[in-house]
Write a protein that holds these residues in place. Structure first.
Motif, mmCIF file in Angstrom:
data_model
loop_
_atom_site.group_PDB
_atom_site.id
_atom_site.type_symbol
_atom_site.label_atom_id
_atom_site.label_comp_id
_atom_site.label_asym_id
_atom_site.label_seq_id
_atom_site.Cartn_x
_atom_site.Cartn_y
_atom_site.Cartn_z
ATOM 1 N N ARG A 163 0.087 -9.436 6.077
ATOM 2 C CA ARG A 163 1.627 -9.592 7.048
ATOM 3 C C ARG A 163 2.832 -9.596 6.686
ATOM 4 N NH1 ARG A 163 0.042 -10.602 12.740
ATOM 5 N NH2 ARG A 163 -2.731 -10.931 12.927
ATOM 6 N N GLN A 164 3.879 -9.844 7.256
ATOM 7 C CA GLN A 164 5.454 -9.575 6.360
ATOM 8 C C GLN A 164 4.652 -9.708 5.269
ATOM 9 O OE1 GLN A 164 4.621 -11.391 9.381
ATOM 10 N NE2 GLN A 164 5.863 -11.225 10.916
ATOM 11 N N VAL A 204 3.899 -3.513 12.629
ATOM 12 C CA VAL A 204 2.912 -2.670 12.505
ATOM 13 C C VAL A 204 1.752 -3.976 12.437
ATOM 14 C CG1 VAL A 204 0.835 -1.369 13.144
ATOM 15 C CG2 VAL A 204 3.612 -0.549 14.138
ATOM 16 N N TYR A 205 1.322 -5.161 12.706
ATOM 17 C CA TYR A 205 0.335 -6.177 12.176
ATOM 18 C C TYR A 205 -0.714 -6.277 12.778
ATOM 19 C CZ TYR A 205 4.945 -7.012 9.779
ATOM 20 O OH TYR A 205 6.642 -7.481 9.100
ATOM 21 N N ASP A 206 -0.655 -6.267 13.984
ATOM 22 C CA ASP A 206 -2.130 -6.253 14.706
ATOM 23 C C ASP A 206 -2.834 -5.483 15.085
ATOM 24 O OD1 ASP A 206 -1.427 -9.676 14.736
ATOM 25 O OD2 ASP A 206 0.122 -9.591 16.528
ATOM 26 N N PRO A 207 -2.352 -4.528 15.849
ATOM 27 C CA PRO A 207 -4.172 -2.957 16.478
ATOM 28 C C PRO A 207 -3.691 -3.484 14.724
ATOM 29 C CG PRO A 207 -1.648 -2.660 16.199
ATOM 30 C CD PRO A 207 -1.398 -4.049 16.039
ATOM 31 N N ARG A 245 -20.254 -6.865 6.849
ATOM 32 C CA ARG A 245 -19.423 -6.501 6.043
ATOM 33 C C ARG A 245 -18.716 -6.826 5.465
ATOM 34 N NH1 ARG A 245 -18.261 -1.123 5.520
ATOM 35 N NH2 ARG A 245 -19.933 -0.333 5.254
ATOM 36 N N LYS A 246 -17.766 -7.653 4.497
ATOM 37 C CA LYS A 246 -16.606 -8.754 4.495
ATOM 38 C C LYS A 246 -15.588 -7.870 3.936
ATOM 39 C CE LYS A 246 -15.332 -12.591 1.307
ATOM 40 N NZ LYS A 246 -15.579 -14.165 1.171
ATOM 41 N N VAL A 247 -14.575 -7.643 4.571
ATOM 42 C CA VAL A 247 -13.260 -6.850 4.279
ATOM 43 C C VAL A 247 -11.792 -7.773 4.339
ATOM 44 C CG1 VAL A 247 -14.341 -3.955 5.151
ATOM 45 C CG2 VAL A 247 -12.520 -6.004 6.750
ATOM 46 N N THR A 248 -11.322 -6.319 3.431
ATOM 47 C CA THR A 248 -9.971 -7.559 3.719
ATOM 48 C C THR A 248 -8.780 -6.307 3.960
ATOM 49 O OG1 THR A 248 -7.939 -9.197 2.621
ATOM 50 C CG2 THR A 248 -9.448 -7.206 1.151
ATOM 51 N N TYR A 249 -7.635 -6.781 4.401
ATOM 52 C CA TYR A 249 -6.938 -5.919 5.277
ATOM 53 C C TYR A 249 -4.800 -5.792 4.594
ATOM 54 C CZ TYR A 249 -3.927 -3.165 7.915
ATOM 55 O OH TYR A 249 -2.716 -1.783 8.238
ATOM 56 N N HIS A 250 -5.203 -4.638 4.236
ATOM 57 C CA HIS A 250 -4.209 -4.468 3.523
ATOM 58 C C HIS A 250 -2.376 -3.844 4.217
ATOM 59 C CE1 HIS A 250 -0.850 -3.495 0.714
ATOM 60 N NE2 HIS A 250 -0.858 -2.575 0.699
ATOM 61 N N ASP A 251 -1.725 -4.615 4.035
ATOM 62 C CA ASP A 251 -0.810 -3.936 5.186
ATOM 63 C C ASP A 251 0.651 -3.126 4.113
ATOM 64 O OD1 ASP A 251 -1.084 -5.715 7.850
ATOM 65 O OD2 ASP A 251 -1.131 -7.263 6.140
ATOM 66 N N PRO A 252 0.163 -1.350 5.246
ATOM 67 C CA PRO A 252 0.756 -1.036 4.184
ATOM 68 C C PRO A 252 2.469 -1.171 4.459
ATOM 69 C CG PRO A 252 -0.463 0.172 5.530
ATOM 70 C CD PRO A 252 -0.453 -1.277 5.512
ATOM 71 N N CYS A 253 3.348 -1.308 3.294
ATOM 72 C CA CYS A 253 5.033 -1.236 3.936
ATOM 73 C C CYS A 253 5.217 -0.897 4.719
ATOM 74 C CB CYS A 253 5.503 -1.057 2.500
ATOM 75 S SG CYS A 253 4.809 -2.033 1.286
ATOM 76 N N ASP A 254 5.178 0.759 5.432
ATOM 77 C CA ASP A 254 5.799 1.166 5.721
ATOM 78 C C ASP A 254 5.261 1.396 7.529
ATOM 79 O OD1 ASP A 254 7.927 2.585 4.378
ATOM 80 O OD2 ASP A 254 7.141 4.300 4.171
#
Ligand SMILES: Cc1cc2nc3c(=O)[nH]c(=O)nc-3n(C[C@H](O)[C@H](O)[C@H](O)COP(=O)(O)OP(=O)(O)OC[C@H]3O[C@@H](n4cnc5c(N)ncnc54)[C@H](O)[C@@H]3O)c2cc1C
Lengths: 463, 453, 382
Positions: free
Chosen positions: C306-307, C283-286, C267-276
């Motif tokens: 990320r940021q 916490v970006y890498d885990p 599957r091709k997924v993307t990841y949304h970093d929640p602000c909190d």
């Protein structure tokens, strides 16, 4: 006219939700990125040329002034409603109307952020060259208003060299086209006059821009110096050697410190100055040119020249450059940006004297600027809340501009005159020169509807 | 109007007897669309110029500025011609600052003279403008008519190169605009207004230009094609590539035939695409090779490379195509959208053929500007009728393709029948307002500019 | 908070704002509203004007200060890093002091005071979601003592749409052999909504209670799937236990080989970093490391990652205060997700899922939104 009535009439044109007139709104549209403040009577957010035209007709009929506003990031008080009136905020007119690759033109509404257009063009492998450090947020309408510059303008020219036409609403609401997608239209170059006219002559509702294929290759170098003068001498030596790089930016020690505290751009903290030099164009011969530049740097006592190895490294260096103004607010709360130009060869000498002025007033000055164009940006650091300091800042700023004017330069390279530098206009122009400009104002806007009290100093009216 | 005698003596006081022509016979050489000036004056300084203009303003005398006269056939028929002001004695280089890449010159100096001086300076510099007749054309004239040449593709035009000006305004005011530095947003950009203003707003006395160092290498590549589609396809591919040629010119057969009479050329296609390259050595060499290759793919039948003097001779012949001294020459300049390149050339060829006129077409392909030289002998009355109709059609065609048409040269008999400045546009109103404010007495070049300005 | 306190607390901070406006380009509220009041610059200017007594607490100021998602992208991209959100929250406290705030806030406060959760239901129903699990151990994941506490959070506990998160997370913990417990009815709201409402002084009781529970259970770690709970604990709680977000904890379990993936997911997924979680807690890498460990899963980044991740519109309780604005922000998020061409967007926050999928459902946009725990579980059982 009473505010209530005004708001009601305007709401009839653009809808109630697009007219703002609360206490808070009047405060919020009273500032821009300069040190000046004013207060509008109300704010209107037009959605189309037609609406703009109607608003202008209404305003003119009722003797109300109009101040156009993009993002309000200009540094000279160009959007300050010093005499009240309507602020026309263009945030709703922010569409790209056309990306016309075959004709190498883009047509946009004025409220679009410069970078948003550039990002869209990148998908086609195209570029709109002017790159003010504020491009992420400045609008093209604002760029048009100020004739903005940026690092790459050394090679490619400033905004005026890239705006080829516009749709303009005149002071009486009539809509005209100036210039166009084609070059060399017969008649006076009205586009050329309107660009940089700071919203005092006409309001642009559409802009036609020149776009070009993005260069094949780019090479970015960071030259690190132990002395500001050596860096300055390198700049004129490069140009004198017949090389016109795409950029030639200088950043001094104090600015480096602030930038590195903000983001890690990769500028060495112990350097007195760095030059950010970029070459672009065909890949052929670029290595040799770069080598020639490095040779010139070495002759001028460079400590080290670093070459950006990846796109990420390059982006980081530029992020540091673009954030430099903001970053100095880490040193003192506020900064005042001077914007003088001098012939390149005078840079080292003028820089030294700028620092002297700082010392004399007891004000710290950071420098980050378009060295290749001889466009200085001494940033005077201070705290706006300290009135005595603020007073000194204005005096020192004015002295710096005098210095530039006397060195054969001028009092604004790219940030405009606005409310801030009207007095200093007299450092470079006499009353006849200014009277000629007043005729242009009168030809476009005989009733002074647009952005009154800007750009041209009042006292020479008699001339 | 004051008596001619009084005018003459006043003007003589200002410029000196030797610099004033009042002799009938000699004045004839300065005829403008059949109108002879009453006097020709040649001031030597800005101050003298200012005094001449102030006098004309005071007395309401029509004043026509002139350099060396290479563009005197351009423009509408003047309403009045009283004083002709020649700038030829304003011919000094006032500030040569090659280290800063700026040059300040007076308006009466010729471009070639400037180039010669600059080439000798240090590592060698030049002013990146290449309009026609650079040996005769004065910089003031070039700028006032916004003349340009093939290399504008790389270097732009006067609007991109001028940073400052000193101008005598209609009321005699000496007005300084801009400055010496390339970046300057102090006040309105008055230089833009004056460039191309055709002497209707002021007498340009001094200009500051950006200079460039001479390029390391220059080369010229001529590619011939049999069909217009081939030439057009090729040209448009080059324009949209990342290559950076200095000029791209497309010529049709009649233009080519004419050129061949001036200089030896081996080409024999129906369309010639001439590409000028200059800059860093490696870049020029790579582009020569690559453009040649791309040309083949579009069916180029003949490719010829030139360098040095040979190339320069070709460009000079091309730039100076129109014979400026020929009174019946008809030269038209059309602008249009880049993408309409092929369409414009094809339709102009068709239209002129239908009217029985041979036309030499030369196109700044990378800029969307097409010069049409109508090769006719004497223009008779009946012919003038036909030509007027043709020009009207060609104008509409240019307008349809996003541009307009300017008649750069035509006999007066033809000028009477057409508007030499093409179709009026919505911005005319402001142009008229500007003229009104700057020159309320309409003394400068009355009637010669857009919309009768 | 009293108005006078603003000056001591914030004047110097706000004074760093030079109105350069760089924040306009990134602020999700301005992107939608296009009005100066919506900008972080404008918010700074208002707080400053209040401090300098240049303006009163107008109704518009209330409206403005309650329209901030707390995403802090402005501060992230601000070169002097002006903490606009601090000003916003302090401003809200002043407004509360003046009893001038959106009425919906009272409902939440009432609920919290009465039931210790935001839902209005009895706190005993906190473990409802366990019912949906089918077969579960007798203790129903509620033990007296355990190494690890899983702090579920109000939204996941009370809103059925979010139940999948605790449900899959306990399965993962269970299968990984972790000695953990949930607090059930003894879990009280972390206090985040009170901070956002400008009533942080009311959260003391909640904090004390929760801290006490950690002691009673003797837990060495507290784990959260909710970034806002996690962030609030990190900032405001005093405890010896280690505080971990579920992504950090799962990453650790993978390293310790307690979680294993077999065939993976194509599957091709993307990841949304929640602000909190991202910007506000670093916490970006885990989450990315976890996703990369899943065989065949292909991760593509969002334009803002990320940021620079852009808020989904659900931050700072905006959904409660101005659902329309929240949805308009979500729309832009959805468009950004669509531009990646991913089959699925993964995130690690129930509020982000709620906002994004809520918008998508309402506008019939096909977009699969999953919490990272669901993806991990899927990969574990496949
Ligand atoms: C941190 C920082 C860095 C900067 N860096 C640079 C730089 O590198 N180079 C540079 O040149 N400038 C720079 N600037 C200045 C500023 O960003 C530019 O002047 C920019 O072009 C202003 O855009 P804006 O949308 O904010 O315009 P505004 O400030 O809103 O308006 C600028 C002027 O344009 C007029 N105007 C706006 N819209 C219209 C319209 N539709 N029609 C007619 N007139 C209009 C206004 O009336 C006003 O006079 C910088 C500013 C900051 C704060």
């Amino acid at each position: 006219m009473e505010r209530e009535k005004m708001v009601e009439e305007l709401a009839g044109i653009v809808g109630k939700e697009n007219v703002l007139s609360s206490e808070t709104d009047l405060l919020l549209y009273g500032y821009d990125a300069s040190l000046f403040r004013g207060r509008p009577d109300c704010i209107v957010l037009p959605g189309s040329t037609e609406e703009v035209s109607k608003i202008v007709k209404f305003a003119r009929a009722n003797g109300i002034h109009i101040v156009a506003r993009g993002s309000g990031t200009n540094l000279s008080g160009g959007t300050i409603p010093t005499q009240g009136g309507i602020v026309l905020h263009f945030s709703r007119m922010n569409r790209v109307l056309e990306i016309d690759i075959e004709n190498q033109r883009a047509v946009v509404e004025p409220g679009i952020f410069t970078l948003v257009l550039k990002n869209q063009l990148a998908r086609y492998g195209y570029i709109y060259q002017p790159d003010p450090a504020s491009e992420k947020v400045s609008t093209l309408g604002g760029n048009f208003g100020e004739n903005s510059g940026g690092p790459h303008c050394l090679k490619y020219g400033v905004t005026t060299n890239h705006i080829l036409g516009a749709e303009v609403v005149l002071y009486d609401g009539e809509v005209i086209q100036v210039g166009g997608k084609a070059l060399d239209h017969p008649g006076y170059d009205l586009t050329g006059v309107l660009v940089g006219s700071e919203g005092t002559l006409g309001i642009a509702t559409k802009l036609i821009l020149r776009i070009m294929p993005k260069p094949e290759a780019v090479k970015t170098m960071l030259a690190i110096y132990n002395s500001l003068e050596d860096a300055g001498r390198t700049v004129s030596a490069i140009i004198a050697d017949g090389i016109i790089p795409a950029t030639l930016e200088m950043i001094d020690r104090l600015t480096i410190k602030a930038v590195e505290e903000s983001i890690h751009a990769g500028f060495p903290l112990d350097a007195e100055a760095v030059l950010l030099i970029e070459l672009d164009g065909l890949k052929d011969g670029m290595e040799r040119l770069a080598e020639r530049i490095m040779e010139i740097c070495r002759k001028n006592n460079v400590r080290e020249v670093k070459v950006a190895k990846t796109e990420a490294e390059r982006a980081q260096l530029w992020a540091g450059r673009r954030g430099a103004f903001g970053a100095v607010a880490r040193l003192r709360p506020n900064y005042f940006v001077c914007d003088g130009t001098v012939p390149r060869t005078r840079l080292p000498e003028v820089l030294t004297r700028v620092m002297e002025i700082g010392r004399r007033y007891g004000l710290a000055i950071a420098n980050v600027f378009h060295a290749g164009d001889g466009n200085l940006h001494p940033l005077i650091l201070f705290d706006e809340r300290n009135e005595e300091e603020l007073r000194k800042v204005h005096l020192a700023g004015s002295e710096i501009l005098k210095l530039c004017a006397d060195a054969g330069g001028t009092i604004s390279g790219e940030h405009g005159i606005g409310t801030e530098k009207m007095k200093e206009m007299l450092f470079v122009f006499n009353s006849q020169d200014i009277a000629a400009m007043k005729k242009v104002k009168k030809a476009f806007d005989p009733e002074d509807v647009y952005n009154p009290g800007k750009v041209l100093p009042e006292q020479t009216l008699s001339a | 109007m004051p008596s001619t005698m009084k005018t003459l003596s006043r003007l003589q006081e200002i410029v000196g007897e030797a610099n004033l022509i009042k002799d009938r016979d000699r004045l004839k050489a300065y005829k403008l669309d059949g109108k002879t000036p009453k006097v020709v004056v040649s001031p030597a300084t800005v101050d003298e110029t200012s005094r001449v203009v102030a006098y004309a303003y005071e007395k309401g005398l029509a004043l026509v500025p002139r350099g060396n006269g290479t563009k005197m056939k351009m423009g509408g028929i003047p309403k009045r011609v009283d004083i002709l002001l020649s700038t030829t004695r304003l011919n000094r280089i006032t500030d040569k600052d090659c280290d800063n890449l700026t040059l300040c010159v007076e308006s009466g100096i010729t471009l070639d003279e400037v180039q010669k001086t600059l080439a000798r300076e240090g590592r060698g510099y030049f002013l990146p403008l290449d309009p026609p007749f650079s040996d005769k054309a004065t910089l003031g004239g070039i700028v006032a008519t916004n003349a340009s040449g093939p290399k504008r593709l790389l270097y732009g035009t006067a609007r991109d190169l001028i940073t400052g000006m000193k101008t005598v305004f209609p009321n005699g005011d000496v007005v300084v605009s801009g400055g010496k530095t390339v970046k300057n947003v102090s006040g309105y950009d008055m230089c833009k207004l004056l460039i191309g203003s055709f002497g209707t707003l002021g007498i340009i006395c001094e200009m500051t230009f950006r200079l460039l160092p001479l390029p390391e290498k220059e080369a010229t590549l001529l590619l011939s094609f049999q069909k217009l589609e081939q030439a057009d396809g090729f040209v448009r591919e080059i324009i949209s590539s990342q290559l950076i040629p200095a000029s791209i010119e497309t010529l049709n057969r009649p233009a080519l035939d004419y050129l061949k009479r001036q200089i030896p050329l081996s080409t024999d296609g129906n369309y010639l695409v001439a590409i000028g390259l200059e800059g860093v050595r490696e870049g020029v060499e790579r582009q020569m090779a690559e453009i040649g290759e791309r040309g083949k793919r579009y069916g180029c039948v003949n490719a010829e490379a030139m360098d040095g003097e040979e190339g320069e001779a070709f460009w000079k012949a091309l730039r100076d195509f129109s014979i400026w001294s020929d009174p019946d020459l008809i030269s038209l300049k059309s602008n249009f959208f880049l993408s309409k390149h092929g369409e414009m050339i094809a339709s102009y060829e068709r239209m002129t053929a239908e009217s029985g006129v041979r036309s030499a077409l030369i196109c700044h392909s990378g800029n969307g500007i097409l010069y049409s030289h109508l090769l006719t002998a004497k223009v008779s009355r009946s012919k003038a009728e036909v030509l007027a109709g043709l020009i009207q059609k060609m104008t509409l065609e240019a307008v349809k393709n996003g541009g307009n048409l300017i008649v750069e040269s035509a006999p007066s008999s033809l000028k009477k029948r057409i508007d030499v400045w093409g179709e009026a546009r919505s911005d005319l109103r402001i142009m008229q307002r500007i003229k009104e404010e700057m020159d309320p007495r309409r003394i400068l070049n009355p009637g010669r500019f857009v919309g009768g300005i | 908070m009293k108005q006078e306190e603003l000056k001591t607390l914030l004047y110097d901070e706000i004074a760093k704002c030079n109105r350069c406006g760089f924040c306009l380009a990134v602020c999700p509220v301005y992107t939608v509203k296009g009005r100066e009041w919506a900008t972080p610059r404008g918010k700074n200017a208002l707080i400053r004007a209040i401090i300098e007594n240049k303006i009163d607490w107008t109704p518009e100021i209330e409206e403005t200060l309650f329209r901030c998602t707390g995403c802090r992208l402005c501060t992230q991209t601000c070169f002097p890093a002006v903490e606009t959100n601090q000003g916003v929250l302090a401003g809200r406290e002043c407004l509360v002091d003046r009893r001038q705030y959106p009425k919906v806030v009272d409902r939440v406060v009432e609920a919290l005071e009465k039931n210790f959760n935001i839902s209005g239901e009895s706190n005993q129903s906190r473990s409802m979601w366990v019912e949906g699990l089918g077969e579960v151990p007798d203790h129903k994941f509620q033990k007296e003592r355990a190494e690890v506490i899983y702090f579920v959070g109000c939204v996941a506990a009370f809103y059925p749409m979010a139940h999948k998160i605790p449900q899959t997370f306990v399965r993962i913990l269970d299968r990984a052999g972790v000695d953990f417990t949930i607090l059930g009815g003894e879990e009280w709201c972390c206090g985040f909504p009170l901070i956002q409402a400008g009533m942080k002084e009311k959260m003391g009781k909640l904090v004390e209670h929760n801290e006490q529970k950690v002691k009673e259970v003797g837990a060495k770690a507290v784990v959260f799937a909710c970034p806002s709970c996690y962030h609030t604990w990190k900032e405001r709680y005093h405890t010896d236990a280690e505080l971990l977000h579920s992504t950090q904890f799962m990453e650790r379990l993978i390293e310790e080989k307690k979680i294993a993936f077999n065939n993976g997911i194509e599957r091709k997924v993307t990841y949304h970093d929640p602000c909190d979680l991202g910007r506000n807690s670093g916490v970006y890498d885990p989450p990315r490391n976890i996703l990369r460990k899943i065989p065949n899963l292909h991760l593509v980044e969002l334009e803002g990652n990320r940021q620079l991740s852009v808020c989904c519109g659900g931050g700072g309780d905006l959904e409660m205060i101005d659902p329309e604005l929240s949805a308009a922000i979500a729309q832009r998020k959805v468009e950004e997700i669509q531009r990646t061409g991913a089959d699925e967007v993964v995130t690690s926050c129930q509020q982000c899922i709620r906002t994004i999928s809520g918008y998508a459902r309402k506008h019939k946009i096909k977009i699969r939104v999953k919490d990272i725990t669901e993806v991990v579980w899927e990969a574990m059982v496949k």
